[in-house]
Design a protein around this motif. Structure first.
Motif, mmCIF file in Angstrom:
data_model
loop_
_atom_site.group_PDB
_atom_site.id
_atom_site.type_symbol
_atom_site.label_atom_id
_atom_site.label_comp_id
_atom_site.label_asym_id
_atom_site.label_seq_id
_atom_site.Cartn_x
_atom_site.Cartn_y
_atom_site.Cartn_z
ATOM 1 N N SER A 43 -29.777 18.839 15.602
ATOM 2 C CA SER A 43 -29.973 18.689 17.040
ATOM 3 C C SER A 43 -30.723 17.393 17.315
ATOM 4 C CB SER A 43 -30.738 19.890 17.613
ATOM 5 O OG SER A 43 -30.727 19.857 19.027
ATOM 6 N N SER A 44 -31.011 17.159 18.599
ATOM 7 C CA SER A 44 -31.739 15.959 19.013
ATOM 8 C C SER A 44 -32.611 16.329 20.198
ATOM 9 C CB SER A 44 -30.750 14.850 19.405
ATOM 10 O OG SER A 44 -29.919 15.274 20.480
ATOM 11 N N ALA A 45 -33.461 15.385 20.613
ATOM 12 C CA ALA A 45 -34.307 15.644 21.781
ATOM 13 C C ALA A 45 -33.462 15.607 23.052
ATOM 14 C CB ALA A 45 -35.433 14.621 21.848
ATOM 15 N N GLY A 46 -32.692 14.534 23.201
ATOM 16 C CA GLY A 46 -31.860 14.367 24.387
ATOM 17 C C GLY A 46 -30.444 13.970 24.011
ATOM 18 N N PRO A 47 -29.583 13.753 24.999
ATOM 19 C CA PRO A 47 -28.185 13.381 24.748
ATOM 20 C C PRO A 47 -28.048 11.932 24.274
ATOM 21 C CG PRO A 47 -28.638 13.369 27.096
ATOM 22 C CD PRO A 47 -29.866 13.909 26.442
ATOM 23 N N THR A 182 -35.317 7.296 22.038
ATOM 24 C CA THR A 182 -36.075 8.544 22.139
ATOM 25 C C THR A 182 -37.555 8.241 22.363
ATOM 26 O OG1 THR A 182 -34.548 9.543 20.546
ATOM 27 C CG2 THR A 182 -36.573 10.746 21.031
ATOM 28 N N GLU A 183 -38.122 8.802 23.413
ATOM 29 C CA GLU A 183 -39.552 8.626 23.666
ATOM 30 C C GLU A 183 -40.348 9.503 22.714
ATOM 31 O OE1 GLU A 183 -40.315 9.433 27.744
ATOM 32 O OE2 GLU A 183 -39.155 7.720 28.482
ATOM 33 N N LEU A 188 -41.919 14.752 20.140
ATOM 34 C CA LEU A 188 -42.981 15.704 19.844
ATOM 35 C C LEU A 188 -42.748 17.036 20.550
ATOM 36 C CD1 LEU A 188 -46.115 13.363 20.010
ATOM 37 C CD2 LEU A 188 -45.093 14.382 17.966
ATOM 38 N N LYS A 189 -42.281 16.963 21.794
ATOM 39 C CA LYS A 189 -41.991 18.183 22.546
ATOM 40 C C LYS A 189 -40.855 18.967 21.876
ATOM 41 C CE LYS A 189 -42.177 21.102 25.983
ATOM 42 N NZ LYS A 189 -43.299 22.063 26.091
ATOM 43 N N ASN A 208 -29.779 4.613 14.650
ATOM 44 C CA ASN A 208 -29.576 3.400 15.444
ATOM 45 C C ASN A 208 -30.690 2.367 15.313
ATOM 46 O OD1 ASN A 208 -27.159 4.379 16.395
ATOM 47 N ND2 ASN A 208 -28.032 5.218 18.262
ATOM 48 N N ARG A 209 -31.296 2.299 14.159
ATOM 49 C CA ARG A 209 -32.271 1.236 13.927
ATOM 50 C C ARG A 209 -31.527 0.020 13.406
ATOM 51 N NH1 ARG A 209 -37.549 1.178 9.884
ATOM 52 N NH2 ARG A 209 -38.219 -0.932 10.396
ATOM 53 N N GLU A 210 -31.549 -1.056 14.149
ATOM 54 C CA GLU A 210 -30.778 -2.238 13.777
ATOM 55 C C GLU A 210 -31.497 -3.055 12.705
ATOM 56 O OE1 GLU A 210 -29.437 -4.610 16.981
ATOM 57 O OE2 GLU A 210 -28.669 -2.922 18.144
#
Length: 223
Positions: A43-47, A182-183, A188-189, A208-210
């Motif tokens: 999963s992820s924090a957001g889309p 991602t913030e 953390l949330k 996605n770290r370039e």
């Protein structure tokens, strides 16, 4: 046809990115000494942070290792596996949970040896209820009979409760976060929500770290 960019572990198995996926695989294999991991939630924090891409590529590298793998699109809000693998989504996971179809009737073989895909199927009005139903336990029992590893692609943790509902039913959870997107508070949330749901959080994938050497870099880190 498979999306070549998304399934780099299949199209470019010796690339630096594919090697990073293999590193993630190794860390997952060694993350639980006493108990074999049979089910894994991604999963992820957001889309838009790469969870579906990560889930698909992890399924490929585990199959390449010799495991019999089932990738399940359990994102009943915005399913994408049928696009990634060029499959029909008329029937799928939701049909199995509502007992309209048997698991063996709706699984799709891929051209990756040992890897099958179960698309989402019709989008239901009550995803969280389906995932917490007795039918979900029955689904896992059936899946374990035919597969050594079941990987679930789930909705973002902060968006809906589906991931939390599924987390404590899986042997392990991977959280995908996107570099520069991602913030920290969101990450953390998400970790808090998963922990409160008694998820077995194995680690985090930084996506996605370039870097100069490659366009994308995947890193696995223990929580």
């Amino acid at each position: 046809m498979m999306n070549k960019r998304k399934l780099i572990t299949k199209t470019q198995p010796k690339s630096p990115i594919s090697e990073q996926y293999k590193t993630i695989r190794t860390n997952i294999n060694f993350s639980s000494v006493d108990e074999e991991i049979r089910s894994l939630m991604v999963s992820s924090a957001g889309p838009g942070e790469g969870k579906s891409t990560t889930a698909a590529n992890l399924a490929v590298v585990f199959a390449q290792e010799g495991k019999k793998v089932l990738l399940v699109d359990s994102d009943m809000r915005k399913p994408t596996a049928h696009y990634t693998f060029g499959l029909n989504n008329t029937f799928g996971f939701t049909n199995v949970l509502t007992r309209q179809k048997e698991l063996t009737e709706v699984t799709n073989t891929t051209d990756v040896p040992g890897m099958d895909v179960l698309t989402c199927g019709p989008i239901p009005p009550n995803p969280a209820e389906l995932l917490s139903s007795r039918a979900m336990g029955h689904f896992l029992e059936e899946a374990y009979k035919n597969y050594s590893l079941v990987i679930f692609d789930t909705p973002p943790v902060l968006a809906v409760s589906d991931g939390q509902v599924l987390a404590n039913q899986c042997d392990g959870t991977i959280l995908v976060i996107s570099s520069g997107t991602t913030e920290i508070e969101a990450a953390l949330k998400s970790k808090e929500l998963l922990s409160s749901a008694k998820a077995k959080l194995l680690g985090v994938v930084l996506n996605n770290r370039e870097l100069k050497e490659t366009n994308y870099y995947y890193y696995y880190g223990k929580k």
